[in-house]
Design an enzyme around this catalytic site. Sequence first.
Site, mmCIF file in Angstrom:
data_model
loop_
_atom_site.group_PDB
_atom_site.id
_atom_site.type_symbol
_atom_site.label_atom_id
_atom_site.label_comp_id
_atom_site.label_asym_id
_atom_site.label_seq_id
_atom_site.Cartn_x
_atom_site.Cartn_y
_atom_site.Cartn_z
ATOM 1 N N LYS A 148 0.828 -1.206 0.000
ATOM 2 C CA LYS A 148 0.000 0.000 0.000
ATOM 3 C C LYS A 148 0.864 1.259 0.000
ATOM 4 O O LYS A 148 0.554 2.244 -0.684
ATOM 5 C CB LYS A 148 -0.939 -0.019 1.209
ATOM 6 C CG LYS A 148 -2.060 -1.049 1.034
ATOM 7 C CD LYS A 148 -2.862 -1.255 2.303
ATOM 8 C CE LYS A 148 -4.075 -2.145 2.030
ATOM 9 N NZ LYS A 148 -4.759 -2.573 3.263
ATOM 10 N N GLY A 160 -14.111 -2.439 6.249
ATOM 11 C CA GLY A 160 -14.603 -3.786 6.035
ATOM 12 C C GLY A 160 -14.902 -4.030 4.579
ATOM 13 O O GLY A 160 -14.624 -3.199 3.713
#
Lengths: 354, 354
Positions: free
Chosen positions: A235, A332
């Site tokens: 990332k 999520g």
Amino acid sequence: MRLDLALVGFGHVGRRFVRLAAEIENRLQAEHDLTLRIVGIATGRHGVAFDDHGLDAAGAAAIVERGEALSRLDRSGAQLSSGVELIERFARPPRAGGAGRVVIETTPLDVQRARPAIDHIRAALGAGIDVVTANKGPVAIAWRELRDLAAARDASFLFEGAVMDGIPIFNLLRETLPGVRVTGFRGVVNSTTNHILTMLEDGGEFEPALAEMQQAGVAEADPGLDVDGWDAAAKAAALANVLMDAGITPADVERTGIRGVSGDRVRAAVARGHRIRLVASAARDRGPVAARVRPEELPAGDPLAILRGMANALVLRTDLLGEIAVTQLAGGLTQTAYALVTDLVTVARRRQSR
Amino acid sequence: MRLDLALVGFGHVGRRFVRLAAEIENRLQAEHDLTLRIVGIATGRHGVAFDDHGLDAAGAAAIVERGEALSRLDRSGAQLSSGVELIERFARPPRAGGAGRVVIETTPLDVQRARPAIDHIRAALGAGIDVVTANKGPVAIAWRELRDLAAARDASFLFEGAVMDGIPIFNLLRETLPGVRVTGFRGVVNSTTNHILTMLEDGGEFEPALAEMQQAGVAEADPGLDVDGWDAAAKAAALANVLMDAGITPADVERTGIRGVSGDRVRAAVARGHRIRLVASAARDRGPVAARVRPEELPAGDPLAILRGMANALVLRTDLLGEIAVTQLAGGLTQTAYALVTDLVTVARRRQSR
């Protein structure tokens, strides 16, 4: 307008995406004049299906969840057996014009080579088909190549969900912060490790905390991607490449995971009024961009220190606006799936303004 | 493309805007094909100037700062004496086509009636001219009317800087969170009161802290707008109107300021591991939207509790993504001026995609 979609990868994210798209179908139609139709799905272990007239996506999700094969939904008239083959079929000129075509890539992360995701993206962009992905690997490893390929074929390559789930980061910079330069960033970008660190703060120990998250299905059976910092490094590379034109890969990120972080160390930091967080960061100090991932002890009032459990955040350092933090207090699957929707809306907007 | 601008209001924000626009002129040209030309300036006490061929904006800022009158720059051939007159002159069909026209409204806040800002915005939108403002009053008091007027005349009405300086909030929702519903929000949106509360945490008392901020030019001579919560109430109304279609005004916001907050109370909260912040919030519980501003005691790990000094933040509660926080760690004039630039880029994008 209508977008026809080929889903390459149909795991948790892909299946949540088709359900979310159905849930917000009316909003997308009313507010963005956008209709989504899924015409192809390629999975790793449950076969491939293609139907020019649209697949029953909810039915496909149920089939995969029962462990059965998708091929019985197939109307391609061919024996498609891979993502690349699905994309080639999808790329054939459609019978009637009108609908745009987008490949949605959600295969698992390969942090070393980003395969087969890169192959899928190359095949789609090469055919002039827009690509939306939640996979950080290709952006972490081959950003410049894929960006240039997309530009050459006048196609979109979008990946909002690759780094921060539903929080807009790439869209934030591109759409809402014109002219602003990112000079560095630091963030908590991996939910599994943050959840473990929170459990240590609350009295736990590393191994039981990890085991608990594996049982809950949050951490992988092989947790190295998370706890050794590889996911965060991918990332960091993706953010540094896109926001700072760093031209690096995950292997270039100086990386320390949290295996060496004991409960005692975490709780000693708390006693000092501090918090330990796994921080992914990058900065450019005259030379090339230096990126790293490591546990850092932060003052309790730091925007990263307050993140508990699945929360994540990115603090962007900018030239015009100073520091800006964007925080997702609940992360999520729905958030990641939603990021795919935002990118599809961007695709539709671009097509409408052509 | 070129945008010709008429600045109505030329105080700290307006003058910082013209300097910032000059500083980032090359970026706007290179990245957004956007050239800004200032053709009109209306001030409350330093006269009005208009020149179809462009004004020397830096020179105009210097003139105003020397306490002199702008009228000597005027080439309108008329005796323009107000913002509305400038807008009427600006609205005459230009000699040669090509440039878009935008009114930039930055007159001071009138929290009761939003005058004269609303008059300026009505005049511009009514003539089909795009409006960009950093003034929260009109959005807090007359959002629906101005939104509908802009739509009827196919004009843009944008106000990113009205609430959170340079942090994108309205653009964030509109451009990067398609389909997401805001069900509530809470934020620290007033810098003066937050700075005072921080000084109390560090050992100060209310009256000396306020006097210090007035001497530094941060707080107004009449500090009631800030410390009695009116500024925050106007921002809460603006946010509730635009993000939740509340249809309220600042007077509808339940409002308690920080005059009653003593240093002892602030430090007692710190001793309990808490922080007192002036929180602006809104929620819709089946019925209409209820908005309020009041000092709240928050856990130290709350995203609003960590804000010190001029920092501000907004936590949006959404249906699809849970809570998202956007935090500006350093607020100030440059950030507000930059918000005007982002809105101008939006205007240019919309015109280019017509």
